[in-house]
Design an enzyme around this catalytic site. Structure first.
Site, PDB file in Angstrom:
ATOM      1  N   GLU A 116       0.612  -1.274  -0.081  1.00  0.00           N
ATOM      2  CA  GLU A 116       0.018   0.032   0.146  1.00  0.00           C
ATOM      3  C   GLU A 116       0.801   1.234  -0.014  1.00  0.00           C
ATOM      4  O   GLU A 116       1.921   1.261   0.777  1.00  0.00           O
ATOM      5  CB  GLU A 116      -1.028  -0.003   1.277  1.00  0.00           C
ATOM      6  CG  GLU A 116      -0.143   0.025   2.517  1.00  0.00           C
ATOM      7  CD  GLU A 116      -0.984  -0.280   3.814  1.00  0.00           C
ATOM      8  OE1 GLU A 116      -1.389  -1.403   3.922  1.00  0.00           O
ATOM      9  OE2 GLU A 116      -1.475   0.650   4.547  1.00  0.00           O
ATOM     10  N   LYS A 118       2.670   4.406   1.171  1.00  0.00           N
ATOM     11  CA  LYS A 118       2.990   5.151   2.333  1.00  0.00           C
ATOM     12  C   LYS A 118       2.565   6.770   2.588  1.00  0.00           C
ATOM     13  O   LYS A 118       3.245   7.572   1.826  1.00  0.00           O
ATOM     14  CB  LYS A 118       4.533   5.043   2.926  1.00  0.00           C
ATOM     15  CG  LYS A 118       4.754   5.377   4.330  1.00  0.00           C
ATOM     16  CD  LYS A 118       6.167   4.916   4.443  1.00  0.00           C
ATOM     17  CE  LYS A 118       6.628   5.435   5.650  1.00  0.00           C
ATOM     18  NZ  LYS A 118       6.420   6.724   6.192  1.00  0.00           N
ATOM     19  N   ASP A 120       1.965  10.304   3.679  1.00  0.00           N
ATOM     20  CA  ASP A 120       2.802  11.353   4.469  1.00  0.00           C
ATOM     21  C   ASP A 120       1.875  12.190   4.846  1.00  0.00           C
ATOM     22  O   ASP A 120       1.576  13.348   4.509  1.00  0.00           O
ATOM     23  CB  ASP A 120       3.549  11.879   3.257  1.00  0.00           C
ATOM     24  CG  ASP A 120       4.657  12.946   4.149  1.00  0.00           C
ATOM     25  OD1 ASP A 120       5.332  13.699   3.438  1.00  0.00           O
ATOM     26  OD2 ASP A 120       4.655  12.421   5.213  1.00  0.00           O
ATOM     27  N   TYR A 226      -7.751   7.514   6.022  1.00  0.00           N
ATOM     28  CA  TYR A 226      -7.353   6.056   5.330  1.00  0.00           C
ATOM     29  C   TYR A 226      -7.174   5.122   6.438  1.00  0.00           C
ATOM     30  O   TYR A 226      -6.075   5.327   7.179  1.00  0.00           O
ATOM     31  CB  TYR A 226      -6.346   6.180   4.098  1.00  0.00           C
ATOM     32  CG  TYR A 226      -6.839   6.986   2.994  1.00  0.00           C
ATOM     33  CD1 TYR A 226      -7.381   6.332   1.920  1.00  0.00           C
ATOM     34  CD2 TYR A 226      -6.055   8.357   2.909  1.00  0.00           C
ATOM     35  CE1 TYR A 226      -7.646   7.203   0.547  1.00  0.00           C
ATOM     36  CE2 TYR A 226      -6.492   8.854   1.499  1.00  0.00           C
ATOM     37  CZ  TYR A 226      -7.333   8.367   0.777  1.00  0.00           C
ATOM     38  OH  TYR A 226      -7.513   9.245  -0.699  1.00  0.00           O
ATOM     39  N   LYS A 317      11.181   3.328   0.975  1.00  0.00           N
ATOM     40  CA  LYS A 317      11.147   4.701   0.852  1.00  0.00           C
ATOM     41  C   LYS A 317      11.465   5.115  -0.467  1.00  0.00           C
ATOM     42  O   LYS A 317      12.250   4.391  -1.100  1.00  0.00           O
ATOM     43  CB  LYS A 317      11.930   5.378   1.817  1.00  0.00           C
ATOM     44  CG  LYS A 317      11.726   5.049   3.314  1.00  0.00           C
ATOM     45  CD  LYS A 317      10.224   5.535   3.643  1.00  0.00           C
ATOM     46  CE  LYS A 317      10.318   6.653   4.070  1.00  0.00           C
ATOM     47  NZ  LYS A 317      10.909   7.418   5.056  1.00  0.00           N
ATOM     48  N   CYS A 411      36.591  20.466  23.014  1.00  0.00           N
ATOM     49  CA  CYS A 411      35.122  20.058  22.988  1.00  0.00           C
ATOM     50  C   CYS A 411      34.569  21.600  23.087  1.00  0.00           C
ATOM     51  O   CYS A 411      34.781  22.530  23.902  1.00  0.00           O
ATOM     52  CB  CYS A 411      34.728  19.570  24.186  1.00  0.00           C
ATOM     53  SG  CYS A 411      32.977  19.332  24.445  1.00  0.00           S
ATOM     54  N   CYS A 414      32.665  21.743  26.981  1.00  0.00           N
ATOM     55  CA  CYS A 414      33.331  21.750  28.130  1.00  0.00           C
ATOM     56  C   CYS A 414      35.020  22.057  27.784  1.00  0.00           C
ATOM     57  O   CYS A 414      35.710  22.459  28.855  1.00  0.00           O
ATOM     58  CB  CYS A 414      33.300  20.449  28.887  1.00  0.00           C
ATOM     59  SG  CYS A 414      33.970  18.969  28.080  1.00  0.00           S
ATOM     60  N   CYS A 429      34.713  13.875  22.730  1.00  0.00           N
ATOM     61  CA  CYS A 429      35.090  14.356  23.755  1.00  0.00           C
ATOM     62  C   CYS A 429      35.575  13.758  25.106  1.00  0.00           C
ATOM     63  O   CYS A 429      35.362  12.756  25.334  1.00  0.00           O
ATOM     64  CB  CYS A 429      33.720  15.613  24.465  1.00  0.00           C
ATOM     65  SG  CYS A 429      34.243  16.190  26.052  1.00  0.00           S
ATOM     66  N   CYS A 435      31.394  16.701  31.119  1.00  0.00           N
ATOM     67  CA  CYS A 435      30.807  17.520  29.816  1.00  0.00           C
ATOM     68  C   CYS A 435      29.471  17.596  29.791  1.00  0.00           C
ATOM     69  O   CYS A 435      28.711  16.548  30.036  1.00  0.00           O
ATOM     70  CB  CYS A 435      31.144  16.886  28.516  1.00  0.00           C
ATOM     71  SG  CYS A 435      30.832  17.619  27.133  1.00  0.00           S
TER      72      CYS A 435
END
Length: 777
Positions: A116, A118, A120, A226, A317, A411, A414, A429, A435
């Protein structure tokens, strides 16, 4: 003079005629009369009801106009979770999906699937009781949605009353609400003319319309529904197939997408997919792919679920839409595990109807591979709800001042050093638990329901505790005082006491859940449970070398490295010690699995060492097994490989011992093998002599009906602990059916096949006999 009975009959006749025309128009796509004729009867019914309000019924077409505005939506707990689907993007991935289905079912020949489009739009649930619509809810997070009943009643393709002679006592329908393209265009014209915000795409318009607190606004929006599945069905016999279920929904007056087809085998699925892709632009609603579902309900139940997605369905998809824009800069985000992810700051561009200003660049390797620079014109890719990403650059449009993108040295959260190991794709990091980016997410994960399940410790409270510097690590949670918590905004003494009590309750948790709660990279619930079962206690897992970790089910190279790296980090070890000091006590029997220990042979250790980088290239697994059978221990192997020890053992080709001697001397491999061997011996001494047979080993059980003293999921876990396989359907091979209240077709089938049946009391007695508390599972 017209009496009330005549008026009632007249009103009922008008309602029946209008509802029948709506069914023909919205469900069958076969209009019976022109719109003007429908409008004439509608006005006649409305005038009759206005003059005689007592004639108004819940299923009257006049009741779709909306009601007074709400202050807010109530929450709805889905009795059956609304799950998501796994995706495939290529034909080969679909063939792999079909192959997995065949392997799990152990069947030959083409499998029947329902295919069926898909849609959206926005997934919703409709609940009917005795044929009447009583509740509509959004999907939400799959467990909890919002009550949108008043709004759903305004959608003309949502029947207020089911049709037909055989109406279910209870029916929960799942489906998608969409806004047709023509209606979307007209809506935006009206919005623009009124000086109001226009919608980016039909999906946003549909979602915004359904979530209007004023349902009279929803009633003016061109929404359509639907149906695509049932979640609950009581009072009528359950169909045997998904396609049969869709036909049943049609007969009850629910709209099913006309493009739905039953396909036999993967080749027919691909024909359907490419056919829908070709006509995608001709459809009056947005779709972003195709959904395939195994047609047989028995097979769906046998296939079951993985995580939050069914094994028996997948979404194929469509190729994503792409647009050009300019890369203005790169921000580096730090995730819960310290991983740095580059995020592109883009000149805003509309991709598939959505304005995109940020997109993922994945990692520094991908940036360098694509040679992307700040200032470049880039191609942005977006597929449905997939996070937009930069897929390539347009070199001929590169400006002279385009800037090269490099990893930051520190980082951005931090300031700690950034570390990227040899061969590692991800940079991290080194701030660990200090952090801020990792700190909050680590605590939230630790407290979550599937981890330590600390009741009342939600995301906002975690943020408040961190902001007020009351906690810095997960161990600090157990050092909190009620008076500290009570002083926070929107908290009082009772809430604070409840939190402290919940923290105390969480101190005794299974070792598997504790390991999952630590948030070790790539360690999900199942892998955490496997670690706990194999090693038996926390201390051994903390010391386990990667060579032995590779023997754990579901643990591959990357997972083994992640576990080793986590426990090698001093900050992490300090936090675990802090938890133990606060009397957090991971529960385990202390015994390693006999089956696991039996795999810890010298052959396994040599093969694992090779996978981990020991220079044994060219020496095959068979040769390593021959060496292990000849030498038995690492010490014997080292002696055999020593210079002047003599020729290779029988079955080992010339030169292998020389290569082995060199490999043992490199990168401390001899010591690493000796360490693994010593722990294997330790585990062997603690393991039971042989794996105990489980009382229900080899049996297949089926659960049906409503259980009162524990959930079916808890019952399933209890039966699995006793060695039983828990299936979703009854067959001649079923050993026992455990039937709770209101058991239906499964119980009837068991009785027809002569399968033994027990009630909840007998099931509880079985658990008690073997020391299992299902309520604690």
């Amino acid at each position: 003079m017209t009496n009330n009975n005549d008026l009632s009959q007249k009103a009922q006749s008008l309602r029946d005629q209008l509802n029948d025309w709506s069914y023909r128009y919205y469900v069958l796509d076969d209009p019976a009369v022109p719109d003007a004729e429908y409008d004439r009867l509608y006005r006649e019914l409305k005038a009759l009801e206005e003059a005689n309000p007592e004639l108004v019924t819940a299923d009257s077409p006049t009741q779709r106009v909306g009601d007074v505005p709400l202050d807010a939506f109530d929450q709805v707990q889905h009795e059956v979770p609304m799950l998501s689907l796994d995706n495939v993007f290529e034909d080969d991935e679909l063939r792999a999906f079909d192959k997995r289905i065949h392997e799990r079912l152990d069947v030959a020949g083409d499998i029947a699937y329902v295919a069926e489009p898909k849609l959206d739009g926005l997934a919703i649930s409709l609940l009917y009781e005795n044929g009447e619509l009583v509740r509509a809810a959004t999907r939400g997070d799959g467990q909890t949605g919002e009550n949108i009943t008043t709004n759903a009643r305004t959608i003309r393709s949502v029947p207020l009353m089911l049709r037909g002679d055989t109406i279910p006592a209870r029916l929960e329908v799942r489906g998608e609400v969409v806004m047709p393209h023509a209606g979307f265009a007209k809506l935006n014209e009206r919005q623009e003319a009124a000086g109001q915000k226009v919608f980016a795409n039909p999906r946003n318009a549909a979602a915004g319309s359904l979530r209007q607190l004023d349902s009279r606004i929803t009633a003016e929006r061109p929404l359509e529904f639907y149906a695509y599945s049932m979640a609950q069905l009581e009072g009528v016999e359950e169909p045997e197939t998904h396609s049969g279920m869709l036909e049943m929904l049609r007969q009850w007056g629910l709209r099913v997408n006309p493009e739905v087809r039953v396909c036999s085998g993967v080749d027919e699925l691909l024909v359907f997919y490419h056919g829908i892709l070709d006509k995608r632009d001709k459809l009056d609603y947005d779709i972003d792919g195709v959904v395939y579902k195994v047609d047989s309900f028995d097979w769906q139940r046998d296939l079951g679920f993985v995580s939050r997605a069914p094994r028996w369905a997948t979404a194929h998809k469509f190729p994503a839409q792409e647009e050009l824009t300019v890369l203005n800069g790169v921000d580096w985000q730090v995730g819960r595990t310290g991983a740095l992810t580059p995020v592109a700051r883009l000149e805003p561009v509309s991709v598939g109807g959505v304005t995109v200003s940020n997109a993922t660049l994945h990692n520094i390797d991908e940036i360098q591979r694509l040679d992307i620079r700040v200032g470049d014109t880039v191609v942005v890719y977006r597929a449905g709800d997939v996070i937009p990403k930069v897929v390539r650059t347009i070199p001929e449009r590169r400006p002279a001042d385009a800037e090269t993108i490099s990893l930051p040295a520190n980082c951005p959260v931090c300031g700690s050093d950034i570390l990227r190991g040899d061969g590692e794709v991800v940079a991290r990091c080194t701030g660990g638990l200090i952090c801020g980016a990792q700190q909050r997410e680590a605590i939230k994960h630790f407290a979550s329901r599937r981890a330590m399940d600390i009741d009342g410790l939600g995301d906002k409270l975690v943020d408040a505790l961190v902001d007020q510097e009351l906690i810095a690590t997960i161990a600090d949670l157990y050092r909190l005082k009620a008076e500290q918590v009570a002083g926070l905004e929107r908290m009082g003494e009772k809430s604070a006491d409840n939190l402290i009590a919940a923290l105390e309750d969480s101190k005794k948790v299974s070792l598997g859940r504790f390991l999952f709660a630590l948030g070790i990279l790539q360690i999900g619930e199942e892998t955490a449970k496997n670690l706990a079962d194999c090693f038996g206690d926390l201390d051994t897992i903390r010391r386990a070398p990667p060579i032995l970790l590779l023997a754990v089910p579901d643990v591959g190279m990357e997972v083994a490295k992640a576990i080793g790296a986590f426990f090698a980090e001093a900050d992490n070890e300090a936090v675990i010690d802090g938890l133990l000091a606060e009397r957090v006590s991971p529960q385990s029997d202390g015994q390693p699995s006999a089956g696991f220990v039996s795999t810890l042979t010298l052959a396994h250790m040599l093969k694992s060492a090779k996978r981990l980088g020991m220079n044994l290239e060219g020496i095959g697994d068979k040769s390593l097994e021959t060496l292990a059978s000849h030498y038995k221990t690492v010490a014997e192997l080292v002696a055999g490989a020593a210079e002047g020890a003599g020729a290779e053992p029988k079955g080992v080709r010339s030169g292998v011992m020389l290569q082995l001697r060199k490999a043992l001397a490199e990168d401390n491999w001899q010591a690493r093998l000796e360490q693994a061997e010593a722990m294997a011996a330790e585990l062997q001494a603690r393991a039971p002599e042989q794996a105990e047979s489980k009382p229900l080993e080899g049996q297949t059980w089926v659960l049906t009906g409503t259980l009162e003293q524990f959930t079916r999921d808890q019952a399933k876990k209890g039966l699995q602990q006793l060695g039983a396989k828990v299936a979703g359907s009854v067959s001649k091979n079923t050993s026992m059916v455990a039937a709770g209240a209101s058991a239906g077709s499964k119980l009837a089938k068991a009785e027809a096949l002569g399968v033994e049946v027990c009630d909840e009391a007998a099931l509880l007695s079985l658990f008690n006999e073997h020391g299992i508390d299902p309520g604690a599972l």
